[in-house]
Write an enzyme that holds these catalytic residues in place. Structure first.
Site, PDB file in Angstrom:
ATOM      1  CG  HIS A 193     -31.700-109.811-104.727  1.00 21.66           C
ATOM      2  ND1 HIS A 193     -31.021-108.774-104.121  1.00 21.66           N
ATOM      3  CD2 HIS A 193     -31.547-109.638-106.054  1.00 21.66           C
ATOM      4  CE1 HIS A 193     -30.478-108.003-105.052  1.00 21.66           C
ATOM      5  NE2 HIS A 193     -30.793-108.512-106.236  1.00 21.66           N
ATOM      6  CD  GLU A 241     -30.622-114.979-108.241  1.00 25.23           C
ATOM      7  OE1 GLU A 241     -29.536-114.623-108.742  1.00 25.23           O
ATOM      8  OE2 GLU A 241     -31.547-114.197-108.026  1.00 25.23           O
ATOM      9  CG  LEU A 263     -22.919-108.454-100.314  1.00 25.82           C
ATOM     10  CD1 LEU A 263     -21.601-108.250 -99.591  1.00 25.82           C
ATOM     11  CD2 LEU A 263     -23.936-107.382 -99.926  1.00 25.82           C
ATOM     12  N   GLY A 284     -22.000-112.075-106.838  1.00 23.10           N
ATOM     13  CA  GLY A 284     -20.718-111.698-107.438  1.00 23.10           C
ATOM     14  C   GLY A 284     -19.704-111.097-106.477  1.00 23.10           C
ATOM     15  NE  ARG A 300     -30.603-101.525-108.521  1.00 25.65           N
ATOM     16  CZ  ARG A 300     -31.009-102.783-108.384  1.00 25.65           C
ATOM     17  NH1 ARG A 300     -31.935-103.078-107.487  1.00 25.65           N
ATOM     18  NH2 ARG A 300     -30.499-103.745-109.122  1.00 25.65           N
ATOM     19  N   GLY A 318     -20.089-110.879-103.000  1.00 19.61           N
ATOM     20  CA  GLY A 318     -20.022-111.709-101.791  1.00 19.61           C
ATOM     21  C   GLY A 318     -19.161-112.951-101.980  1.00 19.61           C
ATOM     22  NE  ARG A 368     -35.060-112.526-110.808  1.00 20.81           N
ATOM     23  CZ  ARG A 368     -34.123-111.607-110.714  1.00 20.81           C
ATOM     24  NH1 ARG A 368     -33.341-111.369-111.738  1.00 20.81           N
ATOM     25  NH2 ARG A 368     -33.944-110.946-109.598  1.00 20.81           N
ATOM     26  CG  ASN A 377     -33.638-113.333-115.092  1.00 17.81           C
ATOM     27  OD1 ASN A 377     -34.384-112.364-115.219  1.00 17.81           O
ATOM     28  ND2 ASN A 377     -32.656-113.359-114.199  1.00 17.81           N
TER      29      ASN A 377
END
Ligand code: AMP
Length: 395
Positions: free
Chosen positions: A177, A382, A206, A328, A238, A330, A88, A9
């Site tokens: 995502h 992931e 999240l 992280g 963001r 969530g 990725r 990634n």
């Protein structure tokens, strides 16, 4: 015989990697390179419970991948056992709708898409080229962040702007995502012992970046990120959704150019912008507990935006079987989950406070038995999803 897959990634200044045996799903090694292009870079490499580190200047992604090779040579396991590399790739645009074996044509396609994802695709391409040099004899595969959302119906992905302009510039909602939303939605149905086909869910990814998706029978039907990963929920730095009129207003009134507006919305907004630099929920909660009003407002805006999306996706799906938290925030921020679900009490959604524990490393049901909708925490992975996808493509 293990079947090791290397997943990579590559960000603009970082490279994350894992070597995963897809037979046992064991992580054989993992590592992180940080500060590529800066004066002091570093690599950390973990294998067999031991952590190793190299500090040196890392000029670019070619040097970063050479350092990855050195780490495996020094501390193992041997890279010679790796059967394929999964990369990725953030933006697959309209062309790449599924995980794809990388050819020169795919690299050219990704290069064309760099206009849509100038921050994300170029480092990914640099990483692919460097990794192909490092491991030239095995297949390389691209896993797209956007692919899971290629099933969105036209009414969900179309922006109500001039049709010709949208077509000419490929303007539509793509969603991001996707690897996480796909992995977590399958895992949630499995955990609830339900067929994916009959299971409707709202997945809240999240993390520092955040997005939410409506998944109907395993198929994504809406998501909060758009043409770029800036849209939707409030994130670490963001803004998420703002009035599109803000762009020209800032250009006109504040004299900002497009790069400055971009930087403001991507890097100086979200929780960080609202709470004086605190983009991490642990800092945010410390400040809230100390009575900081800015931190409190930041959290309130975050929760308000999220429940607005959850309500909207309830309407989109018609029937919802589960609301699923991951990534992280969530997975860890139980106080935040409690406040989110409290706002949904009027719709019959209820938490069981005993089940809503701070750290959930395995799928966990956190709703009360009488909740109208099951609420779950499902840790995302992931890297494992990428390794599995890579293995599928090479077979
Ligand atoms: P991710 O992008 O998925 O790695 O998520 C990173 C974010 O998760 C951090 O910026 C924090 O806001 C949040 N986070 C991580 N650990 C915790 C924790 N123990 N409690 C609350 N929030 C956490």
């Amino acid at each position: 015989m293990p079947t090791p897959i290397l997943v990579l990634n590559c960000g603009s200044s970082s490279v994350k990697y894992q070597m995963i045996d897809v037979d046992t799903e064991e992580v054989l090694a993992s590592g992180l390179i940080e500060k590529i292009g800066l004066a002091f870079g570093n690599l950390t490499h973990t294998t067999q419970g031991l952590l190793y580190r190299i500090d040196e200047t890392i000029k670019d992604h070619t040097e970063a991948l050479a350092l990855v090779t050195r780490a495996f040579d020094l501390w193992g396991p041997s890279l010679s056992t790796v059967v394929a590399v999964g990369h990725r790739a953030v933006h697959g645009g309209e062309r790449f709708r599924a995980t794809t074996l990388i050819t020169q044509d795919v690299i050219d396609g990704l290069t064309d898409l760099s206009e849509l994802a100038p921050l994300h695709n170029p480092p990914g391409i640099a990483g692919i080229k460097a990794a192909q040099k490092m491991l030239p004899d095995i297949p390389h595969v691209a896993i797209f962040d956007t692919a899971f959302f290629s099933t969105l119906p036209p009414e969900a992905y179309t922006y109500a702007i001039d049709h010709d302009t949208a077509v000419k510039y490929h303007i539509r909602k793509y969603g991001f995502h996707g690897t996480s939303h796909s992995y977590v939605s399958k895992k949630a149905a499995q955990f609830m012992e339900r067929d994916l086909e009959g299971f409707n869910q709202i997945v809240c990814h999240l993390g520092n970046g955040a997005s939410i998706s409506a998944v109907q029978g395993g198929v994504a039907v809406d998501t909060s990120m758009g043409l770029t990963p800036l849209a939707g929920l409030v994130m670490g730095t963001r803004s998420g959704d703002v009035d599109p009129g803000l762009f020209s207003y800032l250009q006109r009134e504040a004299g900002m150019d497009s790069q400055e507006v971009d930087a403001l919305l991507n890097k100086q907004s979200g929780l960080s912008g609202l709470a004086d630099g605190s983009s991490d929920f642990r800092d945010l909660w410390d400040k809230i507990d100390a009575g900081d009003e800015h931190a409190q407002l930041a959290h309130d805006v975050y929760v308000h935006r999220l429940i607005s999306y959850i309500g909207s996706y309830m309407a989109v799906l018609g029937r919802v079987d589960a609301i699923v938290f991951t990534a992280g925030v969530g997975e860890n921020a139980n106080r935040t989950r409690e406040l989110i679900i409290a706002r949904l009490n009027g719709l019959g959604v209820r938490l069981d406070p005993e089940r809503n524990t701070p750290r959930n490393k395995v799928p966990t049901l956190i709703s009360a038995d009488d909740s109208s909708i099951a609420v779950l925490v499902v840790p995302t992975n992931e890297e494992l999803a990428m390794a599995r996808e890579t293995f599928q493509v090479i077979n």
